[in-house]
Design a protein around this motif. Structure first.
Motif, PDB file in Angstrom:
ATOM      1  N   GLY A   1       0.634  -1.238   0.119  1.00 29.55           N
ATOM      2  CA  GLY A   1      -0.033   0.055   0.013  1.00 29.55           C
ATOM      3  C   GLY A   1       0.864   1.308  -0.068  1.00 29.55           C
ATOM      4  N   ARG A   2       2.087   1.110   0.764  1.00 28.99           N
ATOM      5  CA  ARG A   2       3.001   2.528   0.547  1.00 28.99           C
ATOM      6  C   ARG A   2       3.852   2.493  -0.411  1.00 28.99           C
ATOM      7  N   SER A   3       3.895   1.230  -1.279  1.00 26.98           N
ATOM      8  CA  SER A   3       4.993   1.393  -2.307  1.00 26.98           C
ATOM      9  C   SER A   3       4.460   2.092  -3.541  1.00 26.98           C
ATOM     10  N   ARG A   4       5.366   2.291  -4.583  1.00 28.19           N
ATOM     11  CA  ARG A   4       5.111   2.783  -5.862  1.00 28.19           C
ATOM     12  C   ARG A   4       3.971   1.849  -6.482  1.00 28.19           C
ATOM     13  N   ILE A   5       4.183   0.395  -5.987  1.00 31.15           N
ATOM     14  CA  ILE A   5       3.111  -0.212  -6.656  1.00 31.15           C
ATOM     15  C   ILE A   5       1.525   0.096  -6.133  1.00 31.15           C
ATOM     16  N   GLY A   6       1.677   0.392  -5.041  1.00 25.92           N
ATOM     17  CA  GLY A   6       0.267   0.698  -4.323  1.00 25.92           C
ATOM     18  C   GLY A   6      -0.217   1.761  -5.085  1.00 25.92           C
ATOM     19  N   LEU A   7       0.591   2.719  -5.293  1.00 23.02           N
ATOM     20  CA  LEU A   7       0.255   3.858  -6.080  1.00 23.02           C
ATOM     21  C   LEU A   7      -0.501   3.375  -7.551  1.00 23.02           C
ATOM     22  N   ALA A   8       0.355   2.584  -8.189  1.00 26.63           N
ATOM     23  CA  ALA A   8      -0.201   2.083  -9.459  1.00 26.63           C
ATOM     24  C   ALA A   8      -1.203   1.371  -9.209  1.00 26.63           C
ATOM     25  N   LEU A   9      -1.610   0.747  -8.428  1.00 24.03           N
ATOM     26  CA  LEU A   9      -2.801  -0.085  -8.029  1.00 24.03           C
ATOM     27  C   LEU A   9      -3.850   0.760  -7.935  1.00 24.03           C
ATOM     28  N   LYS A  10      -3.653   1.719  -7.121  1.00 23.20           N
ATOM     29  CA  LYS A  10      -4.693   2.760  -7.050  1.00 23.20           C
ATOM     30  C   LYS A  10      -5.512   3.269  -8.609  1.00 23.20           C
ATOM     31  N   ALA A  11      -4.462   3.617  -9.434  1.00 19.38           N
ATOM     32  CA  ALA A  11      -4.848   4.050 -10.620  1.00 19.38           C
ATOM     33  C   ALA A  11      -5.400   2.823 -11.435  1.00 19.38           C
ATOM     34  N   LEU A  12      -4.994   1.765 -11.153  1.00 21.20           N
ATOM     35  CA  LEU A  12      -5.484   0.485 -12.013  1.00 21.20           C
ATOM     36  C   LEU A  12      -6.960   0.105 -11.507  1.00 21.20           C
ATOM     37  N   GLY A  13      -6.989   0.259 -10.084  1.00 21.82           N
ATOM     38  CA  GLY A  13      -8.509   0.126  -9.640  1.00 21.82           C
ATOM     39  C   GLY A  13      -9.422   0.931 -10.133  1.00 21.82           C
ATOM     40  N   ASP A  14      -8.908   2.208 -10.477  1.00 14.57           N
ATOM     41  CA  ASP A  14      -9.803   3.346 -10.769  1.00 14.57           C
ATOM     42  C   ASP A  14     -10.332   3.059 -12.303  1.00 14.57           C
ATOM     43  N   ASP A  15      -9.266   3.060 -13.102  1.00 10.27           N
ATOM     44  CA  ASP A  15      -9.495   2.753 -14.539  1.00 10.27           C
ATOM     45  C   ASP A  15      -8.259   2.061 -15.164  1.00 10.27           C
ATOM     46  N   GLU A  16      -8.426   0.857 -15.663  1.00  6.35           N
ATOM     47  CA  GLU A  16      -7.253  -0.069 -15.944  1.00  6.35           C
ATOM     48  C   GLU A  16      -6.708   0.630 -17.418  1.00  6.35           C
TER      49      GLU A  16
END
Lengths: 306, 412
Positions: free
Chosen positions: A169-184
């Motif tokens: 959740g705190r890593s760069r991946i977490g950030l990418a995930l948030k974007a991914l979840g919103d709109d792939e």
């Protein structure tokens, strides 16, 4: 912020220590309850790690869980226990890689159906192998573990799962995930390697689920496909994560604990009507709190006039 | 969030202290307990729902209920001093899940603190229960569990008792019948064998292959099928083409019924026709919808045994349907042995286990039922439908067994 985090860590460590000491103070039955609860908390948290942010609803939980248990059943007499666990984790990881590569491009309901089929496929493959190659059905796990030993292992795995989930959740991946979840699509255009991230999460989540199965296996002594590939495990995990809220770190835990205790109470008090009440409950959760308890509480708070 | 965590712990601890207090109270008043006790609690975890419910409801649960009703109607369990205590039952549903079996038994032993625990249904669940029952010091009367490893299990858990024999026993008794038929020149040397790819089928087929071959038979057709199979046309066709005089199917009830129906349709009627679970159900002739005379399977009863006939009548009256012709009577006998052990030595579980191990009992199986190395061996291994009843048979008959009647007559 850092102060807050370190306080939270101290508190978590204290709770963990307390939970670890619990079996020394409470009767066996309650150790069993804690064990089951810890198992489901881990399953739901691991499930939400992948399915929460990507919104890919997976019903493959029991496929990995069962593979973990079966690995222990097959290897427990030939390898020392820590190696057996390592093998189980490795097999889960490889299987998740293969499955992930071939399916993570599927979306929506197709993925759900595929994962449900996967559980059945794995079960049938194991059965076929045992029937035609090894000529055995039903294997024995004679490991000298009592409930509390299994519980401690699960507790350690649960703690590790939370750490991983928190770290992601705190890593760069977490950030990418948030974007991914919103709109792939948008995420992909913004330079997020969508497939790789999904695969990574799927592999981590599935490996943890495999380990839960492996750790719990010695509790049943006897293992056959119909025992370890029980689809209820997938459904329970799913409903627990959804109840708490699959998008949050603590969501699955908030869902798993009350539901587990509720199931326990129902099976003690209404042994003959368990399934009916369970079904009604599922419907209720989906209708009243589709986003989970935590989100519901937040909405209520924001909505209430102060 | 963290609050809910600590709340859980708090409530758990609260319960703990209650439990501790209860235990202390119980320990403090053991002397009084003997007089104040108002009942004997007996607990069990059984599959009331899920895929195992059918088997449990045919062979196990009705016998538990029947026995409790009968004992309580007679005033309760008799103790060594002649006093009687009624049975109080605590029953949980394991929902056909091994984890629920384990937790249910932990609950019965440490939470409900029942006096005795009756076992769940099925080989797998009995094995899940075995280590716990041994650890908590409860005698384990494993009823509905077919296993060739009983001797090994008795060594591991010396308070476990096994009532249903092993695959090798069933297969070798059936092979004796086949050998006698072949030596009399009535059947050829070939066997067509099919089995369900699940615990029961695999276990039996594993025992059958070497046993048949050692007896000089040739297995000309050997096929396993998945449990979901419902169309057996190909299997029956190939078994028929193999020209074996003996057809063996280690099947579960749905397959047993389907195989019978489809064999009737195509007129597949070999001299020896042997089926798995389901053929010993009283409903078998009705479900098969045909003349099942001569069909063979596991189990069987002695129709001339008055004790057994009385048991069957009682089962039908109190439960509303007849027991099966295989496991039911064994389960019921295990309960009678428990009842008589309690009457002789009281409620001390270790003493009851010792008595079960060494005593001789009057049960529905006979006046002198006893266990050998904690295993019941006086079991009817092969049965055949004769004159509308599923009777226990042997090549020559005698000793409570009927003579096998082969070749099997036509279906119609």
């Amino acid at each position: 912020m850092t102060m807050k985090t370190s306080h939270a860590f101290l508190l978590a460590a204290a709770v963990l220590a307390l939970l670890a000491a619990a079996p020394l103070l409470i009767p066996d039955y309650w150790t069993g309850v804690l064990l089951g609860m810890t198992g489901y908390v881990t399953l739901a948290t691991a499930w939400a790690m992948f399915s929460g942010p990507t919104r890919y609803v997976s019903l493959a939980t029991v496929a990995f869980f069962g593979v973990g248990a079966y690995t222990v059943a097959v290897l427990n007499e030939t390898l020392p226990y820590p190696l057996v666990l390592l093998c189980a984790g490795g097999i889960g990881m490889v299987m998740a890689l293969i499955v992930g590569f071939s399916t993570l491009r599927l979306a929506g309901v197709y993925f759900v159906i595929f994962t449900f089929g996967l559980a059945e496929l794995v079960r049938q493959t194991v059965s076929w192998w045992e029937v035609n190659i090894t000529y055995t059905m039903g294997r024995y796990v004679f490991l000298p573990f009592e409930g509390r030993h299994i519980y401690w292992q699960l507790l350690a795995l649960a703690a590790a799962t939370f750490l991983i989930s928190w770290g992601i959740g705190r890593s760069r991946i977490g950030l990418a995930l948030k974007a991914l979840g919103d709109d792939e699509t948008v995420a992909a255009h913004a330079g997020v390697d969508v497939t790789r991230i999904k695969l990574l999460l799927f592999v981590i989540s599935s490996t943890i689920i495999t380990l839960v199965g492996a750790i719990q296996a010695p509790r049943w002594t006897y293992i056959e496909p119909s025992i370890v590939f029980n689809p209820t495990v997938s459904f329970m995990t799913l409903i627990m994560a959804l109840l708490g809220g699959a998008m949050r770190l603590w969501g699955p835990l908030v869902g798993a604990i009350p539901l587990f205790l509720l199931f326990e109470w129902l099976s003690v008090s209404f042994p003959d009507h368990f399934s009916i009440i369970l079904g009604l409950l599922f419907i209720l959760i989906v209708f009243v709190m589709p986003e989970g308890v935590l989100a519901k509480i937040e909405t209520l708070r924001k909505g209430s006039p102060k | 969030m963290k609050n809910s965590f600590s709340e859980t712990i708090h409530s758990v601890r609260h319960l703990t202290s209650c439990a501790v207090a209860a235990v202390a109270l119980a320990a403090g008043s053991t002397g009084l307990m003997a007089q104040e006790r108002e009942s004997v609690t007996i607990g069990y975890v059984i599959s009331k729902s899920g895929p195992n419910a059918g088997g449990a409801d045919m062979t196990v649960t009705p016998n538990y209920e029947l026995w409790v009703q009968e004992v309580n109607a007679a005033g309760g369990l008799t103790l060594p001093d002649g006093s009687q205590l009624p049975i109080e039952v605590i029953a949980y549903d394991d929902r056909s899940s091994a984890e629920e079996v384990v937790r249910g038994i932990e609950r019965l032993a440490t939470q409900d603190e029942v006096d005795f625990i009756l076992p769940p249904w099925g080989t797998g669940f009995n094995l899940a229960a075995a280590p716990l029952l041994a650890r908590f010091g409860y005698p384990h009367l494993a009823g509905a569990a077919v296993t060739d490893k009983a001797t090994e299990f008795v060594e591991r858990w010396d308070t476990s008792f096994w009532f249903m024999g092993g695959s090798a026993d069933y297969v070798s008794a059936f092979t004796d019948v086949l050998v006698a038929e072949r030596d009399a020149g009535r059947i050829n040397n070939s066997i067509a064998m099919v089995s369900v790819a699940d615990g029961f089928g695999i276990d039996l087929v594993k025992a059958a292959r070497p046993t048949f071959e050692e007896a000089g038979f040739e297995i000309v057709y050997d096929q396993s099928f998945p449990p979901e199979t419902s169309d057996f046309a190909t299997i029956i066709g190939e078994a028929s083409n193999s020209e074996a005089d003996t057809f063996v199917a280690f099947s579960y009830p749905p397959h047993t019924f389907a195989l019978t129906k489809q064999s009737t349709v195509v007129g597949f009627n070999p001299p020896v026709y042997y089926l798995g679970v389901g053929a010993a159900f009283p409903i078998f002739p009705g479900v098969a919808g045909t003349n099942v005379e001569g069909v063979m399977s596991l189990g069987g009863i002695d129709p001339n045994n008055a004790l057994n006939a009385a048991y069957r009548a009682q089962h039908e009256e109190l439960i509303g349907r007849a027991p099966d012709y295989w496991g039911s009577v064994l389960i019921y006998a295990s309960l009678q042995m428990l009842e008589q052990s309690i009457e002789r030595v009281g409620l001390d579980r270790a003493a009851v286990a010792e008595e079960l191990s060494t005593g001789t009992f009057s049960t529905v199986l006979g006046e002198e039922t006893r266990l050998e190395n904690n295993q019941l061996r006086a079991i009817n291994w092969v049965g055949q439908w004769q004159n509308g009843e599923f009777v226990a048979v042997s090549p020559e008959g005698g000793n409570g067994l009927a003579a096998v009647q082969l070749p099997k007559p036509d279906w119609e």
